[in-house]
Design an enzyme around this catalytic site. Structure first.
Site, PDB file in Angstrom:
ATOM      1  N   SER A 294       0.793  -1.223   0.000  1.00  0.00           N
ATOM      2  CA  SER A 294       0.000   0.000   0.000  1.00  0.00           C
ATOM      3  C   SER A 294       0.827   1.275   0.000  1.00  0.00           C
ATOM      4  CB  SER A 294      -0.910  -0.032   1.244  1.00  0.00           C
ATOM      5  OG  SER A 294      -1.047   1.242   1.806  1.00  0.00           O
ATOM      6  N   LYS A 295       0.452   2.150  -0.901  1.00  0.00           N
ATOM      7  CA  LYS A 295       1.114   3.448  -1.041  1.00  0.00           C
ATOM      8  C   LYS A 295       1.083   4.209   0.289  1.00  0.00           C
ATOM      9  CE  LYS A 295       0.160   7.708  -3.605  1.00  0.00           C
ATOM     10  NZ  LYS A 295      -0.574   8.325  -4.701  1.00  0.00           N
ATOM     11  N   ARG A 296      -0.005   4.040   1.002  1.00  0.00           N
ATOM     12  CA  ARG A 296      -0.198   4.778   2.252  1.00  0.00           C
ATOM     13  C   ARG A 296       0.611   4.170   3.400  1.00  0.00           C
ATOM     14  NH1 ARG A 296      -4.217   4.416   5.586  1.00  0.00           N
ATOM     15  NH2 ARG A 296      -5.237   2.859   4.288  1.00  0.00           N
TER      16      ARG A 296
END
Ligand code: GLU
Length: 552
Positions: A294-296
């Site tokens: 996940s980018k986050r």
């Protein structure tokens, strides 16, 4: 309904025809079996590891067949456009050796006969094909407002088929007069496909990664042109991949759900569909379960992370291939020194459930890659990295490049090189004791080495050490002093009769190693001693002796 009249009304400015474009973008002249693939990023400015991975797969698919790999920028969503994004993405690709043969090769710069490669510059082309669909009664203008669409969406909450179809497709059969009236009163319209699908119909396709897939046929009248005349992804990719003569569409598996729409579009447009290869997202293990990278949540989701940490591109490429093809590691074992390009990449060997990202594995792979590099290359690559990300290391290197290279060469360029470095950011710590500026003394001992033994060893060693020794002479000297400090030069002998000795030659070396480096585990101590130089060696031996004397 007079479809030709309707088409002329909707697209009065479009003069070129699909036939014109078919001629302008002829079949490519490639050898039999050559695959044409593409990377089609939206210019968001963020290159996700998953994008790089799927790009690599796409690239390899083309390259292993002497095909063509091109970059097309999918910039039809102006809200998502980010300044400089293309440069960021292309740079990301070039770091990993992915050089497009064609398409957008730099911000605003295109190469190739099948352009333009920015979707925003292809509006007329899409409209020519949209116009043709209207002429054939396969597409129609829809005037439904966003509010009406919201209402429909809300009312469909419990229905299995959503969207505009059947009774919801209210504007499918408006009369030409009605359409004219609405348009002249300024109502906005989108163009919808008049889906020929039926509820009983099935869509079959053979995914290159997943094999045969069967899904319900599309029945939705999907939007193909938005009210500003810009195409949706569905429509644009069909037109583009057809005209750019893409043979294999490699993309994320989030698109599987829309593939029946895409295949239907290819059919109504009269195009031969490409082969699809849907890549599962890269996964991460978390709390015993799996989730998408996940980018986050995961810094390693950003491709820039690898450059910042200083993983050489070769390592990341090598690692991506371990993720991509289950047989890569076996191949590597047999072909230890072969270039990556030689690996026979195969789409069919890709994971269906999603490859598992594992940073520890990347470190391992990278250690193996770096340990095979000559010192000069390690120096050059890590210096490049340091200039950008670690000025302290760059400064150390700049004091004496030759010495720095020699330090990096310790236990390297031999049959069994050490595997201490996984990334350039490991180097500052790895070399810290080789520079007085960064040396942190630590006098902790291991094994049988005690402060009392250390005092004896150091008192003796500081008077016998000779930096002109060869390696053998040096080791003989250490062995030679063992007895005088109550140790044996023979480890076996020690093991047979531990009570008779204070320790063995290994313990004597530990004392010297700790005094000179502050560590119990280092590469070859002889080379370290030689590179530290006389002054530093005697200073450090004295300091350590002083410490142990006070702490016996
Ligand atoms: N622009 C699309 C995306 O970024 C491309 C998908 C495709 O490769 O067709 O998801």
């Amino acid at each position: 309904m007079d479809n030709l009249k309707l088409a002329a009304l909707l697209f009065s400015e479009i003069e070129k025809t699909p036939e014109y474009y078919e001629e302008a973008y002829p079949q490519r002249k490639l050898k039999e079996g050559a695959r044409v693939t593409r990377f089609a990023p939206s210019p968001t400015g963020f290159l996700h590891f998953g994008n790089l991975f799927s790009c690599l797969v796409s690239y390899k698919t083309a390259k292993t067949t002497d095909g063509v790999f091109f970059v097309r920028v999918e910039d039809t969503d102006s809200k998502r456009k980010v300044e400089g994004a293309i440069e960021v993405m292309l740079k990301g690709l070039s770091v990993y050796g992915i050089a497009p043969d064609e398409g957008v090769i730099a911000e605003g710069k295109e190469k190739g006969e099948y352009g333009p490669y920015y979707q925003s510059a292809r509006k007329e082309i899409y409209q020519a094909y949209a116009k043709r669909l209207v002429e054939q009664g396969l597409a129609y203008p829809c005037f439904m407002t966003p509010e009406e669409l919201d209402e429909i969406r809300a009312s469909q909450e419990n229905e299995s088929i959503k969207g505009i179809w059947g009774k919801y497709a209210k504007h499918r059969d408006l009369s030409l007069e009605e359409i004219e009236k609405r348009i002249s009163s300024g109502e906005l319209w989108t163009l919808r496909l008049k889906s020929p699908g039926s509820l009983e119909g099935k869509c079959f396709f053979d995914d290159m990664i997943r094999g045969k897939i069967e899904m319900p046929e599309n029945v939705q009248d999907v939007v193909i042109l938005k009210s500003d005349g810009i195409p949706t992804y569905h429509f644009a990719h069909a037109v583009d991949d057809h005209l750019m003569r893409t043979t294999h569409v490699v993309r994320g598996d989030e698109w599987i759900a829309s593939t029946p729409i895409h295949l239907q579009l290819f059919r109504v447009l009269g195009f031969k569909p490409p082969k699809y290869a849907h890549i599962a997202p890269i996964m991460k293990e978390e709390n015993g379960g799996k989730r998408k990278l996940s980018k986050r949540k995961d810094p390693e989701a950003a491709v820039t992370y690898y450059a910042e940490q200083g993983y050489p591109s070769e390592s990341v490429n090598e690692y991506m291939l371990t993720l991509a093809n289950s047989n890569f590691e076996d191949w590597r074992r047999v072909n230890q020194n072969e270039a990556l390009e030689k690996f026979p990449f195969n789409l069919k060997k890709m994971s269906v459930s999603g490859a598992l990202f594992d940073l520890a594995k990347l470190e391992d792979v990278s250690k193996n890659v770096i340990c095979k590099m000559p010192a000069k290359k390690v120096y050059e690559l890590s210096y490049e990295w340091a200039k950008e990300y670690c000025p302290e290391l760059a400064a150390l290197y700049e004091k004496d490049a030759e010495r720095a290279t020699a330090i990096l060469n310790i236990d390297r360029e031999n049959k069994k090189p050490r595997k201490d470095i996984a990334k350039w950011s490991d180097i500052p710590d790895y070399v810290s004791y080789m520079y007085d500026e960064s040396f942190v003394p630590c006098f902790e001992l291991t094994g049988n080495a005690t402060p009392a033994l250390a005092v004896k060893v150091l008192e003796k060693y500081r008077n016998t050490v000779n930096l002109n020794d060869t390696k053998d002479e040096w080791f003989e000297r250490i062995k030679g002093m063992c007895e005088s400090v109550g140790c044996t030069p023979n480890v076996k002998e020690y093991k047979q009769n531990p009570e008779a000795f204070e320790g063995h030659v290994g313990d004597v070396s530990t004392v010297i190693r700790v005094a000179l480096t502050g560590r119990t585990n280092t590469p070859d101590l002889y080379s370290i001693t030689a590179l530290l130089g006389e002054k530093t060696v005697s200073e450090r031996l004295d300091k350590a002796l002083e410490y142990y004397k006070e702490n016996v």
